[in-house]
Write a protein that holds these residues in place. Structure first.
Motif, PDB file in Angstrom:
ATOM      1  N   THR A  51      11.748  10.927  10.740  1.00 31.42           N
ATOM      2  CA  THR A  51      12.048   9.657  10.088  1.00 31.42           C
ATOM      3  C   THR A  51      11.226   8.586  10.792  1.00 31.42           C
ATOM      4  O   THR A  51      11.312   8.451  12.010  1.00 31.42           O
ATOM      5  N   THR A  52      10.435   7.844  10.027  1.00 23.16           N
ATOM      6  CA  THR A  52       9.582   6.826  10.642  1.00 23.16           C
ATOM      7  C   THR A  52       9.401   5.634   9.715  1.00 23.16           C
ATOM      8  O   THR A  52       9.433   5.770   8.500  1.00 23.16           O
ATOM      9  N   ASP A  53       9.212   4.489  10.322  1.00 22.30           N
ATOM     10  CA  ASP A  53       8.889   3.291   9.538  1.00 22.30           C
ATOM     11  C   ASP A  53       7.482   2.806   9.866  1.00 22.30           C
ATOM     12  O   ASP A  53       7.100   1.712   9.517  1.00 22.30           O
ATOM     13  N   ALA A  87       9.188   5.077   5.668  1.00 26.73           N
ATOM     14  CA  ALA A  87       9.297   3.745   5.065  1.00 26.73           C
ATOM     15  C   ALA A  87       7.986   3.005   5.293  1.00 26.73           C
ATOM     16  O   ALA A  87       7.238   3.312   6.219  1.00 26.73           O
ATOM     17  N   ASN A  88       7.706   2.037   4.441  1.00 25.28           N
ATOM     18  CA  ASN A  88       6.515   1.188   4.567  1.00 25.28           C
ATOM     19  C   ASN A  88       5.218   1.984   4.459  1.00 25.28           C
ATOM     20  O   ASN A  88       4.226   1.654   5.098  1.00 25.28           O
ATOM     21  N   ARG A 107       9.881   8.625   0.385  1.00 27.02           N
ATOM     22  CA  ARG A 107       9.793   7.237   0.850  1.00 27.02           C
ATOM     23  C   ARG A 107      11.173   6.622   0.742  1.00 27.02           C
ATOM     24  O   ARG A 107      11.871   6.808  -0.246  1.00 27.02           O
ATOM     25  N   GLU A 109      13.756   3.017   1.503  1.00 28.90           N
ATOM     26  CA  GLU A 109      13.819   1.563   1.678  1.00 28.90           C
ATOM     27  C   GLU A 109      14.318   1.295   3.091  1.00 28.90           C
ATOM     28  O   GLU A 109      15.399   1.745   3.470  1.00 28.90           O
ATOM     29  N   ASN A 110      13.534   0.555   3.862  1.00 20.23           N
ATOM     30  CA  ASN A 110      13.832   0.342   5.273  1.00 20.23           C
ATOM     31  C   ASN A 110      14.762  -0.849   5.478  1.00 20.23           C
ATOM     32  O   ASN A 110      14.358  -1.905   5.950  1.00 20.23           O
ATOM     33  N   ASP A 111      16.006  -0.672   5.089  1.00 16.42           N
ATOM     34  CA  ASP A 111      17.044  -1.659   5.364  1.00 16.42           C
ATOM     35  C   ASP A 111      18.336  -0.890   5.621  1.00 16.42           C
ATOM     36  O   ASP A 111      18.341   0.346   5.600  1.00 16.42           O
ATOM     37  N   VAL A 115      18.698   3.183   5.074  1.00 20.61           N
ATOM     38  CA  VAL A 115      18.909   4.060   6.225  1.00 20.61           C
ATOM     39  C   VAL A 115      20.244   4.791   6.099  1.00 20.61           C
ATOM     40  O   VAL A 115      20.345   5.987   6.403  1.00 20.61           O
ATOM     41  N   ASN A 118      19.719   7.646   3.852  1.00 25.00           N
ATOM     42  CA  ASN A 118      19.019   8.706   4.589  1.00 25.00           C
ATOM     43  C   ASN A 118      19.997   9.567   5.385  1.00 25.00           C
ATOM     44  O   ASN A 118      19.954  10.795   5.322  1.00 25.00           O
TER      45      ASN A 118
END
Length: 156
Positions: A51-53, A87-88, A107, A109-111, A115, A118
């Motif tokens: 898992t990475t942003d 994400a991103n 992909r 959404e990184n909020d 999360v 996820n």
């Protein structure tokens, strides 16, 4: 004693992601644990969740070809499953650089909500793998909730 909340003075994001070093180092470490474990202590299933942003931009020890070879070896010889949640970025494209197929990449959404989705999805996937027979594989549907959450918030 109590741990005080972290502030911007304690922690600063510097925009570096040594993703290949993290993946390669973890595969090497877990592989060694499995290699030297007693047969009865070796897990039936190994699910490796990345898992990475941030995209790779700071690794020193591993390159993408080495990590790709490591991943393929663990998949073929030991049946490890690899999931890539990014994400991103174009997560499918980024995962492909490491030999992870598109049905194992998503992909998000990184909020907080993204999360949380996820963690829910990975938890459900782990539960299904634990209940599955020895050589069962994760189906491509594992990521549908994450994709739906992302699409819902980007196609208004």
């Amino acid at each position: 004693s109590r741990v005080r909340p972290m502030t911007a003075r304690d922690y600063t994001v510097r925009g570096s992601t040594a993703l290949l070093d993290a993946i390669g180092g973890a595969i090497h470490h877990i592989g060694n644990i499995h290699k030297y474990a007693q047969d009865e202590d070796r897990p039936e299933h190994t699910l490796f969740v990345i898992t990475t942003d941030g995209m790779e931009n700071a690794s020193h020890w591993y390159d993408s070809e080495t990590v790709k070879r490591m991943i393929r070896r663990q998949q073929k010889q030991y049946g490890w499953e690899f999931l890539f949640l990014g994400a991103n970025m174009d997560a499918v494209k980024e995962a492909a650089r490491f030999g992870i197929s598109s049905d194992r990449a998503v992909r998000f959404e990184n909020d907080a909500q993204g999360v949380a989705v996820n963690y829910h999805v990975v938890s459900e996937t782990v539960s299904r793998m634990r209940e599955a027979p020895c050589c069962a594989s994760i189906g491509a549907e594992w990521k549908e909730q994450i994709e739906a959450d992302f699409q819902k918030r980007h196609h208004r």
